[in-house]
Design a protein around this motif. Sequence first.
Motif, PDB file in Angstrom:
ATOM      1  N   GLU A  55      29.291  32.796  36.834  1.00 55.01           N
ATOM      2  CA  GLU A  55      30.086  32.228  38.158  1.00 55.01           C
ATOM      3  C   GLU A  55      31.685  32.091  37.599  1.00 55.01           C
ATOM      4  OE1 GLU A  55      30.735  31.229  41.854  1.00 55.01           O
ATOM      5  OE2 GLU A  55      28.344  31.649  41.640  1.00 55.01           O
ATOM      6  N   LEU A  56      31.707  31.786  36.103  1.00 52.94           N
ATOM      7  CA  LEU A  56      32.866  32.396  35.097  1.00 52.94           C
ATOM      8  C   LEU A  56      33.420  33.431  35.534  1.00 52.94           C
ATOM      9  CD1 LEU A  56      34.927  30.774  33.336  1.00 52.94           C
ATOM     10  CD2 LEU A  56      33.142  31.755  31.519  1.00 52.94           C
ATOM     11  N   GLN A  57      32.531  34.376  35.039  1.00 48.12           N
ATOM     12  CA  GLN A  57      33.042  36.066  35.504  1.00 48.12           C
ATOM     13  C   GLN A  57      33.809  36.162  37.063  1.00 48.12           C
ATOM     14  OE1 GLN A  57      29.289  37.938  34.518  1.00 48.12           O
ATOM     15  NE2 GLN A  57      30.020  38.983  32.021  1.00 48.12           N
TER      16      GLN A  57
ATOM     17  N   GLY B 128      46.947  41.092  39.995  1.00 51.05           N
ATOM     18  CA  GLY B 128      47.764  41.996  40.269  1.00 51.05           C
ATOM     19  C   GLY B 128      46.975  43.290  38.831  1.00 51.05           C
ATOM     20  N   ASP B 129      45.891  43.368  38.371  1.00 53.19           N
ATOM     21  CA  ASP B 129      45.182  44.400  37.118  1.00 53.19           C
ATOM     22  C   ASP B 129      44.100  44.857  37.833  1.00 53.19           C
ATOM     23  OD1 ASP B 129      45.950  42.535  35.371  1.00 53.19           O
ATOM     24  OD2 ASP B 129      45.005  41.213  35.058  1.00 53.19           O
ATOM     25  N   GLY B 130      43.884  45.898  37.963  1.00 54.65           N
ATOM     26  CA  GLY B 130      43.036  47.028  38.399  1.00 54.65           C
ATOM     27  C   GLY B 130      41.408  46.841  37.913  1.00 54.65           C
ATOM     28  N   TYR B 131      41.065  47.064  38.561  1.00 59.01           N
ATOM     29  CA  TYR B 131      39.619  47.448  38.713  1.00 59.01           C
ATOM     30  C   TYR B 131      39.129  47.725  37.034  1.00 59.01           C
ATOM     31  CZ  TYR B 131      39.090  46.824  43.905  1.00 59.01           C
ATOM     32  OH  TYR B 131      39.587  46.711  44.790  1.00 59.01           O
ATOM     33  N   LYS B 132      39.642  48.615  36.864  1.00 54.91           N
ATOM     34  CA  LYS B 132      39.225  49.163  34.791  1.00 54.91           C
ATOM     35  C   LYS B 132      39.738  48.255  33.902  1.00 54.91           C
ATOM     36  CE  LYS B 132      39.313  53.325  32.321  1.00 54.91           C
ATOM     37  NZ  LYS B 132      40.521  55.152  32.358  1.00 54.91           N
TER      38      LYS B 132
ATOM     39  N   GLN C 125      37.131  34.798  36.247  1.00 51.21           N
ATOM     40  CA  GLN C 125      37.735  35.777  35.456  1.00 51.21           C
ATOM     41  C   GLN C 125      38.658  36.682  36.709  1.00 51.21           C
ATOM     42  OE1 GLN C 125      35.934  36.352  32.834  1.00 51.21           O
ATOM     43  NE2 GLN C 125      37.155  34.153  31.137  1.00 51.21           N
ATOM     44  N   ILE C 126      37.507  36.860  37.725  1.00 48.42           N
ATOM     45  CA  ILE C 126      37.845  38.939  37.900  1.00 48.42           C
ATOM     46  C   ILE C 126      38.927  38.457  38.941  1.00 48.42           C
ATOM     47  CG2 ILE C 126      37.032  40.011  39.562  1.00 48.42           C
ATOM     48  CD1 ILE C 126      34.104  40.090  37.543  1.00 48.42           C
ATOM     49  N   ILE C 127      38.654  37.414  40.143  1.00 37.41           N
ATOM     50  CA  ILE C 127      39.234  36.849  40.918  1.00 37.41           C
ATOM     51  C   ILE C 127      40.882  36.862  40.215  1.00 37.41           C
ATOM     52  CG2 ILE C 127      39.352  35.336  42.941  1.00 37.41           C
ATOM     53  CD1 ILE C 127      36.343  35.132  43.086  1.00 37.41           C
ATOM     54  N   ASN C 128      40.763  36.096  38.958  1.00 38.65           N
ATOM     55  CA  ASN C 128      42.333  35.188  38.862  1.00 38.65           C
ATOM     56  C   ASN C 128      42.877  36.762  37.815  1.00 38.65           C
ATOM     57  OD1 ASN C 128      42.041  32.601  39.487  1.00 38.65           O
ATOM     58  ND2 ASN C 128      41.080  32.485  37.447  1.00 38.65           N
ATOM     59  N   MET C 129      42.481  37.402  37.825  1.00 34.99           N
ATOM     60  CA  MET C 129      42.818  38.350  37.423  1.00 34.99           C
ATOM     61  C   MET C 129      43.303  39.576  38.339  1.00 34.99           C
ATOM     62  SD  MET C 129      40.206  39.665  34.095  1.00 34.99           S
ATOM     63  CE  MET C 129      42.066  41.570  33.529  1.00 34.99           C
ATOM     64  N   ARG C 130      42.804  39.648  39.435  1.00 34.81           N
ATOM     65  CA  ARG C 130      43.037  39.944  40.703  1.00 34.81           C
ATOM     66  C   ARG C 130      44.497  40.044  41.461  1.00 34.81           C
ATOM     67  NH1 ARG C 130      43.065  45.851  42.105  1.00 34.81           N
ATOM     68  NH2 ARG C 130      42.370  45.788  43.826  1.00 34.81           N
ATOM     69  N   LYS C 131      44.258  38.558  41.255  1.00 31.65           N
ATOM     70  CA  LYS C 131      45.298  37.824  42.429  1.00 31.65           C
ATOM     71  C   LYS C 131      46.625  37.843  41.543  1.00 31.65           C
ATOM     72  CE  LYS C 131      42.947  34.205  44.820  1.00 31.65           C
ATOM     73  NZ  LYS C 131      42.537  32.870  44.086  1.00 31.65           N
TER      74      LYS C 131
ATOM     75  N   CYS D 247      35.616  42.569  44.261  1.00 27.13           N
ATOM     76  CA  CYS D 247      36.232  42.542  45.216  1.00 27.13           C
ATOM     77  C   CYS D 247      36.767  42.385  46.700  1.00 27.13           C
ATOM     78  CB  CYS D 247      37.716  43.160  44.414  1.00 27.13           C
ATOM     79  SG  CYS D 247      37.789  42.900  43.037  1.00 27.13           S
ATOM     80  N   LYS D 248      35.826  43.687  47.100  1.00 28.90           N
ATOM     81  CA  LYS D 248      35.921  44.502  48.886  1.00 28.90           C
ATOM     82  C   LYS D 248      35.175  43.056  49.248  1.00 28.90           C
ATOM     83  CE  LYS D 248      36.121  48.720  49.644  1.00 28.90           C
ATOM     84  NZ  LYS D 248      35.676  49.546  50.101  1.00 28.90           N
ATOM     85  N   SER D 249      34.155  42.601  49.008  1.00 30.43           N
ATOM     86  CA  SER D 249      33.258  41.811  49.625  1.00 30.43           C
ATOM     87  C   SER D 249      34.619  40.130  49.525  1.00 30.43           C
ATOM     88  CB  SER D 249      31.880  40.707  48.026  1.00 30.43           C
ATOM     89  OG  SER D 249      32.583  40.424  47.572  1.00 30.43           O
ATOM     90  N   ARG D 250      34.940  40.069  49.183  1.00 35.61           N
ATOM     91  CA  ARG D 250      36.377  38.558  48.688  1.00 35.61           C
ATOM     92  C   ARG D 250      37.500  39.426  49.411  1.00 35.61           C
ATOM     93  NH1 ARG D 250      34.213  34.166  45.166  1.00 35.61           N
ATOM     94  NH2 ARG D 250      32.706  34.602  45.096  1.00 35.61           N
TER      95      ARG D 250
END
Length: 51
Positions: free
Chosen positions: A3-5, A16-20, A8-14, A37-40
């Motif tokens: 859940e922590l990961q 503007g960070d890219g997948y890589k 972190q992923i959601i925050n980084m994506r918000k 990200c696609k699932s959300r």
Amino acid sequence: MTELQKKQIINMRKNGDGYKTIATAIGMSRNAIRVLCKSRNMAVVWRGNCT
């Protein structure tokens, strides 16, 4: 993926960070990041202004 990961992923994506970039920072595959990200409905993050 913990859940922590996920948070972190959601925050980084918000931010503007890219997948890589996210995958490297979290230590996971780019595809795993993309699937989460696609699932959300976070597959597309716009940077800058669209005119």
